[in-house]
Design a protein around this motif. Structure first.
Motif, PDB file in Angstrom:
ATOM      1  N   LEU A  43       0.815  -1.210   0.000  1.00  0.00           N
ATOM      2  CA  LEU A  43       0.000   0.000   0.000  1.00  0.00           C
ATOM      3  C   LEU A  43       0.845   1.255   0.000  1.00  0.00           C
ATOM      4  N   ALA A  44       0.481   2.189  -0.883  1.00  0.00           N
ATOM      5  CA  ALA A  44       1.261   3.425  -1.012  1.00  0.00           C
ATOM      6  C   ALA A  44       0.383   4.658  -0.982  1.00  0.00           C
ATOM      7  N   ASP A  45      -0.558   4.766  -1.924  1.00  0.00           N
ATOM      8  CA  ASP A  45      -1.300   6.014  -2.100  1.00  0.00           C
ATOM      9  C   ASP A  45      -2.640   5.705  -2.754  1.00  0.00           C
ATOM     10  N   LYS A  46      -3.701   6.324  -2.264  1.00  0.00           N
ATOM     11  CA  LYS A  46      -5.031   6.065  -2.820  1.00  0.00           C
ATOM     12  C   LYS A  46      -5.150   6.510  -4.275  1.00  0.00           C
ATOM     13  N   LEU A  47      -4.243   7.386  -4.705  1.00  0.00           N
ATOM     14  CA  LEU A  47      -4.296   7.866  -6.078  1.00  0.00           C
ATOM     15  C   LEU A  47      -3.443   7.039  -7.033  1.00  0.00           C
ATOM     16  N   THR A  48      -2.638   6.129  -6.498  1.00  0.00           N
ATOM     17  CA  THR A  48      -1.768   5.318  -7.370  1.00  0.00           C
ATOM     18  C   THR A  48      -1.936   3.816  -7.184  1.00  0.00           C
ATOM     19  N   ASP A  49      -2.471   3.376  -6.055  1.00  0.00           N
ATOM     20  CA  ASP A  49      -2.654   1.935  -5.840  1.00  0.00           C
ATOM     21  C   ASP A  49      -3.679   1.372  -6.818  1.00  0.00           C
ATOM     22  N   PRO A  50      -3.498   0.124  -7.266  1.00  0.00           N
ATOM     23  CA  PRO A  50      -4.473  -0.499  -8.167  1.00  0.00           C
ATOM     24  C   PRO A  50      -5.755  -0.882  -7.431  1.00  0.00           C
ATOM     25  N   ALA A  51      -6.756  -1.212  -8.200  1.00  0.00           N
ATOM     26  CA  ALA A  51      -8.020  -1.682  -7.625  1.00  0.00           C
ATOM     27  C   ALA A  51      -7.826  -3.074  -7.026  1.00  0.00           C
ATOM     28  N   VAL A  52      -8.419  -3.299  -5.864  1.00  0.00           N
ATOM     29  CA  VAL A  52      -8.406  -4.625  -5.250  1.00  0.00           C
ATOM     30  C   VAL A  52      -9.835  -4.983  -4.869  1.00  0.00           C
ATOM     31  N   VAL A  53     -10.284  -6.134  -5.362  1.00  0.00           N
ATOM     32  CA  VAL A  53     -11.642  -6.611  -5.096  1.00  0.00           C
ATOM     33  C   VAL A  53     -11.552  -8.037  -4.578  1.00  0.00           C
ATOM     34  N   VAL A  54     -12.408  -8.374  -3.624  1.00  0.00           N
ATOM     35  CA  VAL A  54     -12.473  -9.734  -3.073  1.00  0.00           C
ATOM     36  C   VAL A  54     -13.816 -10.351  -3.430  1.00  0.00           C
ATOM     37  N   VAL A  55     -13.781 -11.579  -3.914  1.00  0.00           N
ATOM     38  CA  VAL A  55     -15.004 -12.324  -4.216  1.00  0.00           C
ATOM     39  C   VAL A  55     -14.931 -13.654  -3.470  1.00  0.00           C
ATOM     40  N   ASP A  56     -15.990 -14.020  -2.771  1.00  0.00           N
ATOM     41  CA  ASP A  56     -15.969 -15.311  -2.082  1.00  0.00           C
ATOM     42  C   ASP A  56     -16.192 -16.435  -3.089  1.00  0.00           C
ATOM     43  N   GLU A  57     -15.845 -17.666  -2.707  1.00  0.00           N
ATOM     44  CA  GLU A  57     -15.845 -18.787  -3.649  1.00  0.00           C
ATOM     45  C   GLU A  57     -17.224 -19.128  -4.197  1.00  0.00           C
ATOM     46  N   ARG A  58     -18.265 -18.780  -3.469  1.00  0.00           N
ATOM     47  CA  ARG A  58     -19.624 -19.053  -3.946  1.00  0.00           C
ATOM     48  C   ARG A  58     -20.200 -17.867  -4.731  1.00  0.00           C
ATOM     49  N   ALA A  59     -19.367 -16.830  -4.932  1.00  0.00           N
ATOM     50  CA  ALA A  59     -19.789 -15.630  -5.657  1.00  0.00           C
ATOM     51  C   ALA A  59     -21.013 -14.997  -5.019  1.00  0.00           C
ATOM     52  N   GLY A  60     -21.053 -15.048  -3.689  1.00  0.00           N
ATOM     53  CA  GLY A  60     -22.164 -14.400  -2.988  1.00  0.00           C
ATOM     54  C   GLY A  60     -21.952 -12.906  -2.851  1.00  0.00           C
ATOM     55  N   PHE A  61     -20.693 -12.504  -2.653  1.00  0.00           N
ATOM     56  CA  PHE A  61     -20.373 -11.090  -2.444  1.00  0.00           C
ATOM     57  C   PHE A  61     -19.148 -10.692  -3.257  1.00  0.00           C
ATOM     58  N   ALA A  62     -19.176  -9.472  -3.754  1.00  0.00           N
ATOM     59  CA  ALA A  62     -18.012  -8.846  -4.381  1.00  0.00           C
ATOM     60  C   ALA A  62     -17.712  -7.608  -3.557  1.00  0.00           C
ATOM     61  N   ILE A  63     -16.505  -7.539  -2.997  1.00  0.00           N
ATOM     62  CA  ILE A  63     -16.164  -6.491  -2.022  1.00  0.00           C
ATOM     63  C   ILE A  63     -15.089  -5.574  -2.589  1.00  0.00           C
ATOM     64  N   SER A  64     -15.396  -4.299  -2.660  1.00  0.00           N
ATOM     65  CA  SER A  64     -14.398  -3.301  -3.061  1.00  0.00           C
ATOM     66  C   SER A  64     -13.496  -3.039  -1.866  1.00  0.00           C
ATOM     67  N   LEU A  65     -12.242  -3.508  -1.950  1.00  0.00           N
ATOM     68  CA  LEU A  65     -11.353  -3.465  -0.798  1.00  0.00           C
ATOM     69  C   LEU A  65     -10.390  -2.283  -0.818  1.00  0.00           C
ATOM     70  N   LEU A  66      -9.901  -1.921  -1.994  1.00  0.00           N
ATOM     71  CA  LEU A  66      -8.871  -0.874  -2.056  1.00  0.00           C
ATOM     72  C   LEU A  66      -8.989  -0.073  -3.346  1.00  0.00           C
TER      73      LEU A  66
END
Length: 371
Positions: A86-109
């Motif tokens: 982690l460095a900067d909110k303006l330069t870090d890439p998008a990070v998303v988490v999805v559970d194995e059953r595809a129940g939720f997609a979470i915007s993490l970073l």
């Protein structure tokens, strides 16, 4: 095309990763990475890449190589993998988490500038998952200046103001909006149009989008005024140079040209030249250092631009066109505009000669859009 890495750690996760790759829009080039044991257990025809044993180190090494990381895992695993990066909110890439059953997609970073919120919505629609987005402006339905800047191709002149503007809007404080470009769409709630730059002084918080950086007064730096300076990348520099000219010499010319124009380096959208210079090391390195694209065009394409300040017969004999820099700047400016139909290109700086370098500057038409 943007690159995304899907990291899955089980057979079920690998199958979902492949589904994600097939489902995402064409704007993404997706690669699915799994541990070696999963790769060995999987069908040979499954297009999976092996994630090195120390997955955290791999993520750290490739942090800048991908615009998105999608973890098919528990959120805690993703947090541990990305924490050292982690460095900067303006330069870090998008990070998303999805559970194995595809129940939720979470915007993490990097929900806004990195585009994780948009990626989360897209994944949720593709997979039938529930999107989880927690950024305050999205939860409250408030204008997000960083998202607005990204969508309009604007660079942020003073990063600390992003948080201040968001905070002001969340607290329902008025934010003045001054823009010298054509604006389409309705201003979001909380923003108030200001027709004169000086009128921003009536607001504690404001946003300024000016055509000339000399007009950006000390207002943006005053502590009592919290003015966010957003900069369109509407300036293109056309460059000609002798073979073997160093990047340092080219950059000296670029900076002198910008100083003459009263423009900040952040306003620069591209460098342009003729195609015989496509592999010129000094130009390529200069563009890389400036963080802009380097565009080249054939002599035939450049000759379509008829009006130039002056021609060089020597250059014509070598390159097939007598004025490379002005024509390249003009053609590139046409391509870089975010207007649907470009009507006017403004030549700000005609051919200017330096030691081994010629330079010209053109401004493309630029529009500001509110959804």
């Amino acid at each position: 095309m943007k690159r995304a890495a899907v990291l899955a750690f089980t057979g079920t996760g690998a199958i979902l990763g492949l589904r994600i790759r097939e489902s995402l829009a064409s704007g993404w080039n997706v690669t699915v990475f799994v541990p070696e044991r999963i790769r060995q257990q999987a069908d040979r025809e499954m297009d999976l890449e092996v994630l090195q044993p120390d997955g955290r180190s791999w993520v750290k090494e490739n942090w800048k190589s991908y615009q998105g990381f999608i973890f098919v895992s528990a959120t805690g695993i993703a947090v541990r993998f990305i924490a050292p990066c982690l460095a900067d909110k303006l330069t870090d890439p998008a990070v998303v988490v999805v559970d194995e059953r595809a129940g939720f997609a979470i915007s993490l970073l990097s929900g806004h500038v990195g585009g994780a919120n948009e990626l989360t919505w897209e994944l949720a629609q593709c997979l039938g998952a529930t999107p989880v987005i927690t950024t305050a402006t999205d939860v409250e339905g408030i204008f997000a200046a960083d998202v607005f800047a990204r969508k309009n191709g604007l660079r942020i002149g003073n990063r600390s103001r992003i948080k201040e503007i968001s905070g002001a809007l969340l607290e329902k404080k008025p934010v003045g909006f001054f823009c010298e470009y054509n604006v389409e769409g309705k201003l979001p709630k909380g923003l108030y149009s200001v027709t004169q730059r000086e009128k921003l002084e009536e607001y504690e918080y404001g946003i300024m989008i000016a055509r000339n950086d000399r007009t950006v007064c000390s207002l943006c730096k005053e502590e009592k005024h919290h003015i966010l300076h957003l900069i369109p990348r509407d300036l293109v520099l056309g460059i000609g140079c002798r073979r073997g000219t160093s990047a340092e010499r080219i950059l000296e010319a670029v900076r002198d040209g910008l100083q003459r124009l009263g423009m900040e380096e952040a306003r620069l959208g591209a460098l342009a030249s003729i195609d015989i210079k496509a592999e010129e090391a000094g130009l390529l390195m200069a563009a890389e250092r400036l963080g802009v694209s380097f565009c080249t065009y054939s002599a035939e394409r450049l000759r379509e631009v008829q009006e130039v300040s002056r021609e060089s017969e020597f250059v014509r004999s070598v390159a097939g066109v007598g004025n490379v820099c002005e024509r390249a700047a003009y053609v590139c400016a046409q391509e870089k505009s975010n207007f649907k139909e470009v009507k006017k290109i403004e030549m700000l700086l005609p051919k200017t000669i330096y030691d081994g370098v010629t330079l010209a500057a053109a401004r493309t038409e630029w529009g500001i859009y509110f959804e």
